[in-house]
Design a protein around this motif. Structure first.
Motif, PDB file in Angstrom:
ATOM      1  N   CYS A 296       0.828  -1.219   0.000  1.00 46.48           N
ATOM      2  CA  CYS A 296       0.000   0.000   0.000  1.00 46.48           C
ATOM      3  C   CYS A 296       0.857   1.262   0.000  1.00 46.48           C
ATOM      4  CB  CYS A 296      -0.942  -0.002   1.202  1.00 46.48           C
ATOM      5  SG  CYS A 296      -2.305  -1.192   1.085  1.00 46.48           S
ATOM      6  N   VAL A 297       2.011   1.205   0.695  1.00 52.09           N
ATOM      7  CA  VAL A 297       2.937   2.337   0.658  1.00 52.09           C
ATOM      8  C   VAL A 297       3.410   2.570  -0.777  1.00 52.09           C
ATOM      9  CG1 VAL A 297       5.204   3.186   1.384  1.00 52.09           C
ATOM     10  CG2 VAL A 297       3.701   2.081   3.045  1.00 52.09           C
ATOM     11  N   ARG A 298       3.789   1.497  -1.449  1.00 51.21           N
ATOM     12  CA  ARG A 298       4.274   1.630  -2.831  1.00 51.21           C
ATOM     13  C   ARG A 298       3.207   2.204  -3.753  1.00 51.21           C
ATOM     14  NH1 ARG A 298       6.023  -3.793  -1.473  1.00 51.21           N
ATOM     15  NH2 ARG A 298       8.238  -3.755  -0.889  1.00 51.21           N
ATOM     16  N   GLN A 299       1.942   1.860  -3.494  1.00 56.37           N
ATOM     17  CA  GLN A 299       0.860   2.329  -4.359  1.00 56.37           C
ATOM     18  C   GLN A 299       0.261   3.660  -3.904  1.00 56.37           C
ATOM     19  OE1 GLN A 299      -1.840  -0.619  -6.137  1.00 56.37           O
ATOM     20  NE2 GLN A 299      -0.926  -2.138  -4.755  1.00 56.37           N
ATOM     21  N   GLY A 300       0.700   4.156  -2.754  1.00 53.84           N
ATOM     22  CA  GLY A 300       0.321   5.501  -2.346  1.00 53.84           C
ATOM     23  C   GLY A 300      -0.866   5.627  -1.422  1.00 53.84           C
ATOM     24  N   SER A 301      -1.489   4.517  -1.001  1.00 55.63           N
ATOM     25  CA  SER A 301      -2.646   4.653  -0.106  1.00 55.63           C
ATOM     26  C   SER A 301      -2.234   4.698   1.366  1.00 55.63           C
ATOM     27  CB  SER A 301      -3.638   3.504  -0.320  1.00 55.63           C
ATOM     28  OG  SER A 301      -3.046   2.252  -0.040  1.00 55.63           O
ATOM     29  N   ILE A 302      -1.027   4.265   1.688  1.00 58.22           N
ATOM     30  CA  ILE A 302      -0.447   4.482   3.017  1.00 58.22           C
ATOM     31  C   ILE A 302       0.650   5.521   2.861  1.00 58.22           C
ATOM     32  CG2 ILE A 302       0.901   3.481   4.904  1.00 58.22           C
ATOM     33  CD1 ILE A 302      -0.547   0.880   4.553  1.00 58.22           C
ATOM     34  N   SER A 303       0.531   6.617   3.587  1.00 52.23           N
ATOM     35  CA  SER A 303       1.496   7.712   3.453  1.00 52.23           C
ATOM     36  C   SER A 303       2.802   7.399   4.161  1.00 52.23           C
ATOM     37  CB  SER A 303       0.897   9.016   4.002  1.00 52.23           C
ATOM     38  OG  SER A 303       0.411   8.826   5.330  1.00 52.23           O
ATOM     39  N   PHE A 304       2.716   6.943   5.423  1.00 49.58           N
ATOM     40  CA  PHE A 304       3.892   6.624   6.225  1.00 49.58           C
ATOM     41  C   PHE A 304       3.666   5.316   6.980  1.00 49.58           C
ATOM     42  CE2 PHE A 304       3.928  11.439   6.724  1.00 49.58           C
ATOM     43  CZ  PHE A 304       4.933  11.650   5.795  1.00 49.58           C
ATOM     44  N   LEU A 305       4.747   4.600   7.196  1.00 50.88           N
ATOM     45  CA  LEU A 305       4.757   3.480   8.135  1.00 50.88           C
ATOM     46  C   LEU A 305       5.834   3.734   9.177  1.00 50.88           C
ATOM     47  CD1 LEU A 305       4.564   0.185   6.022  1.00 50.88           C
ATOM     48  CD2 LEU A 305       2.818   1.068   7.583  1.00 50.88           C
ATOM     49  N   ILE A 306       5.544   3.414  10.422  1.00 52.70           N
ATOM     50  CA  ILE A 306       6.577   3.445  11.453  1.00 52.70           C
ATOM     51  C   ILE A 306       7.009   2.009  11.706  1.00 52.70           C
ATOM     52  CG2 ILE A 306       7.082   3.920  13.881  1.00 52.70           C
ATOM     53  CD1 ILE A 306       5.354   6.369  13.686  1.00 52.70           C
ATOM     54  N   ALA A 307       8.288   1.751  11.472  1.00 46.55           N
ATOM     55  CA  ALA A 307       8.833   0.402  11.664  1.00 46.55           C
ATOM     56  C   ALA A 307       9.298   0.247  13.107  1.00 46.55           C
ATOM     57  CB  ALA A 307       9.998   0.175  10.706  1.00 46.55           C
ATOM     58  N   TYR A 336      15.044  -0.202  23.957  1.00 48.50           N
ATOM     59  CA  TYR A 336      14.066   0.464  23.116  1.00 48.50           C
ATOM     60  C   TYR A 336      14.461   0.333  21.652  1.00 48.50           C
ATOM     61  CZ  TYR A 336      11.782   2.633  27.137  1.00 48.50           C
ATOM     62  OH  TYR A 336      11.096   2.858  28.310  1.00 48.50           O
ATOM     63  N   MET A 337      13.501  -0.048  20.842  1.00 48.88           N
ATOM     64  CA  MET A 337      13.727  -0.171  19.409  1.00 48.88           C
ATOM     65  C   MET A 337      13.733   1.203  18.749  1.00 48.88           C
ATOM     66  SD  MET A 337      14.047  -3.407  18.692  1.00 48.88           S
ATOM     67  CE  MET A 337      15.006  -3.495  20.222  1.00 48.88           C
ATOM     68  N   PRO A 338      14.445   1.353  17.621  1.00 47.05           N
ATOM     69  CA  PRO A 338      14.425   2.630  16.912  1.00 47.05           C
ATOM     70  C   PRO A 338      13.037   2.933  16.354  1.00 47.05           C
ATOM     71  CG  PRO A 338      15.535   0.948  15.605  1.00 47.05           C
ATOM     72  CD  PRO A 338      15.317   0.361  16.961  1.00 47.05           C
ATOM     73  N   ILE A 339      12.733   4.210  16.259  1.00 38.94           N
ATOM     74  CA  ILE A 339      11.469   4.665  15.662  1.00 38.94           C
ATOM     75  C   ILE A 339      11.814   5.172  14.264  1.00 38.94           C
ATOM     76  CG2 ILE A 339       9.514   6.251  15.869  1.00 38.94           C
ATOM     77  CD1 ILE A 339      10.099   6.377  18.896  1.00 38.94           C
ATOM     78  N   GLU A 340      11.483   4.378  13.252  1.00 41.75           N
ATOM     79  CA  GLU A 340      11.897   4.694  11.892  1.00 41.75           C
ATOM     80  C   GLU A 340      10.689   4.951  11.004  1.00 41.75           C
ATOM     81  OE1 GLU A 340      16.135   2.276  11.834  1.00 41.75           O
ATOM     82  OE2 GLU A 340      14.496   1.604  10.544  1.00 41.75           O
ATOM     83  N   LEU A 341      10.792   5.964  10.186  1.00 44.27           N
ATOM     84  CA  LEU A 341       9.702   6.366   9.305  1.00 44.27           C
ATOM     85  C   LEU A 341       9.968   5.873   7.892  1.00 44.27           C
ATOM     86  CD1 LEU A 341       7.091   8.152   9.558  1.00 44.27           C
ATOM     87  CD2 LEU A 341       8.425   9.966   8.472  1.00 44.27           C
ATOM     88  N   LEU A 342       9.016   5.112   7.349  1.00 41.82           N
ATOM     89  CA  LEU A 342       9.149   4.568   6.003  1.00 41.82           C
ATOM     90  C   LEU A 342       8.139   5.218   5.060  1.00 41.82           C
ATOM     91  CD1 LEU A 342       9.456   0.764   6.846  1.00 41.82           C
ATOM     92  CD2 LEU A 342      11.278   2.462   6.661  1.00 41.82           C
ATOM     93  N   THR A 343       8.593   5.566   3.872  1.00 45.22           N
ATOM     94  CA  THR A 343       7.744   6.102   2.807  1.00 45.22           C
ATOM     95  C   THR A 343       8.041   5.315   1.533  1.00 45.22           C
ATOM     96  OG1 THR A 343       9.343   7.708   1.951  1.00 45.22           O
ATOM     97  CG2 THR A 343       8.006   8.394   3.851  1.00 45.22           C
ATOM     98  N   LYS A 344       7.323   5.608   0.461  1.00 50.69           N
ATOM     99  CA  LYS A 344       7.570   4.870  -0.781  1.00 50.69           C
ATOM    100  C   LYS A 344       8.946   5.181  -1.353  1.00 50.69           C
ATOM    101  CE  LYS A 344       5.012   8.150  -3.743  1.00 50.69           C
ATOM    102  NZ  LYS A 344       3.873   8.251  -4.686  1.00 50.69           N
ATOM    103  N   GLU A 345       9.551   6.284  -0.907  1.00 49.27           N
ATOM    104  CA  GLU A 345      10.886   6.630  -1.395  1.00 49.27           C
ATOM    105  C   GLU A 345      11.993   5.816  -0.723  1.00 49.27           C
ATOM    106  OE1 GLU A 345       8.138   9.688  -2.505  1.00 49.27           O
ATOM    107  OE2 GLU A 345       8.652   9.006  -0.481  1.00 49.27           O
ATOM    108  N   ASN A 346      11.774   5.341   0.503  1.00 46.73           N
ATOM    109  CA  ASN A 346      12.860   4.626   1.190  1.00 46.73           C
ATOM    110  C   ASN A 346      12.492   3.217   1.631  1.00 46.73           C
ATOM    111  OD1 ASN A 346      11.201   5.053   3.412  1.00 46.73           O
ATOM    112  ND2 ASN A 346      12.782   5.943   4.705  1.00 46.73           N
ATOM    113  N   ILE A 347      11.280   2.764   1.334  1.00 46.34           N
ATOM    114  CA  ILE A 347      10.824   1.482   1.872  1.00 46.34           C
ATOM    115  C   ILE A 347      11.625   0.307   1.332  1.00 46.34           C
ATOM    116  CG2 ILE A 347       9.030   0.983   0.130  1.00 46.34           C
ATOM    117  CD1 ILE A 347       7.260   0.159   2.604  1.00 46.34           C
ATOM    118  N   GLU A 348      12.160   0.424   0.128  1.00 44.07           N
ATOM    119  CA  GLU A 348      12.930  -0.685  -0.443  1.00 44.07           C
ATOM    120  C   GLU A 348      14.282  -0.859   0.241  1.00 44.07           C
ATOM    121  OE1 GLU A 348      11.330  -2.556  -2.295  1.00 44.07           O
ATOM    122  OE2 GLU A 348       9.681  -1.215  -2.823  1.00 44.07           O
TER     123      GLU A 348
END
Length: 356
Positions: A296-307, A336-348
């Protein structure tokens, strides 16, 4: 002198004692005089000696049984990655006779959790990983583990009063606060935001999700109090058809909602609906890099994911039990795990298995 080249007779020569005395000191056996002990310890310190704990553990040839108690789950969920992580770490340490048994319990079901913990206690494991349920039920279980002198690790929810060996998870309040700040980079002009939840009998899935929401609402209250947050429940166990009806009704009634957020790993439930109905002007933000979310991130319906590195959390829990119980080493109590922001530009470029 490198510790892997130091021989017992080298230590004995330096300390001026017999080889047998050095062997008794290294293996913490009795019948060593105070004077000889001081001489050997001084020699060990001067030679920067470290025991080969790996070789000792292998030679001991003991079986170690670890148990992981986690919620029942579907595929493409946060817990599935946890499970993959604990299994991978166990496989890595199988030469040390480490085995793992997974016990599942039904979320929101106190009887199910108590049955799972009963099975665990009856098995008399060497170490335990547990995802907490209700505080009083979890405390009753961990108190019994403490009485049995069985180390345990808390996963997902940090309850320091229970005195775990270690904790692995995100700082959930800060994670929710961060999520709000990132969402407002693209939604600051909105009048309404939809908050998707999945409730059962009015209860949310975990303390972690509650804390994320608390952090989110703190940020919104302080910086965007004028934005209306509208809650929507997609019931646990619902079908796609049921979700479609609920979501279609919501967006018809709230045509000005363009941004949504959820604090669980199911953002794809909304993301896939948006793609099916071609609502290109609406996006949702969510958690966890499970495949359906990533698509969904790749197709644009999810704007951000927090990993939140679920695989790494599971892997690290087993590794921590191994270090503490098998190798007798000190471990870090709060992780504590890192709080990382994923978008379609960096998800790969995200790597969930970045463990040595």
């Amino acid at each position: 002198m490198a510790f892997d080249k130091i021989r017992i007779k080298d230590i004995a020569l330096r300390a001026g004692v017999s080889v047998g005395t050095v062997d008794r000191v290294l293996h913490k056996r009795p019948n060593v005089s105070k004077s000889a002990l001081e001489k050997v310890e001084k020699a060990l310190d001067e030679m920067d000696y470290e025991p080969n704990v790996y070789a000792s553990a292998l030679a001991y040839n003991k079986d170690y049984n670890f148990i992981c108690i986690i919620p029942q789950h579907e595929s493409e969920a946060y817990w599935e990655e946890i499970e993959e992580g604990v299994q991978a770490a166990t496989k890595r340490r199988r030469d040390f006779h480490v085995s793992l048994h997974l016990i599942y319990y039904e979320r929101f079901n106190s009887d199910s959790f108590q049955e799972a913990t009963k099975q665990c206690l009856e098995a008399k494991p060497d170490g335990v990983i547990v995802v907490p349920a209700k505080l009083e039920l979890t405390r009753d279980f961990t108190d019994q583990l403490t009485d049995m002198q069985t180390p345990f690790i808390l996963l997902d929810s940090y309850l320091p009063d229970l005195k775990p060996l270690a904790f692995f998870g995100q700082d959930s309040f800060q994670s929710g606060y961060f999520a709000a700040r990132m969402l407002m980079l693209i939604a600051s002009k909105e009048e309404e935001i939809m908050l998707m939840k999945q409730l059962k009998d009015g209860h949310i899935g975990s303390k972690q999700q509650n804390n994320r929401e608390t952090g989110f609402r703190h940020y919104m209250r302080d910086h965007f109090p004028e934005i209306n947050i509208i809650e929507l429940n997609l019931p646990l166990g619902g079908t796609r058809e049921e979700f479609d009806v609920i979501l279609e009704k919501f967006f018809q009634e709230h045509p000005h909602v363009h941004h949504c957020i959820t604090f669980n790993s199911k953002a794809h439930l909304v993301g896939q609906f948006l793609l099916r109905t071609n609502r290109r002007n609406v996006q949702i933000m969510g958690y966890d890099m499970v495949p359906k979310n990533a698509d969904c991130v790749r197709q644009g319906s999810i704007s951000f994911l927090i990993a939140q590195h679920a695989y790494m959390q599971g892997y690290s829990c087993i590794e921590t039990l191994f270090q503490a119980i098998v190798l007798k080493k000190e471990v870090t109590p709060v992780n504590y795990m890192p709080i990382e922001l994923l978008t379609k530009e960096n998800i790969e470029f995200y790597r969930r298995t970045n463990i040595g």
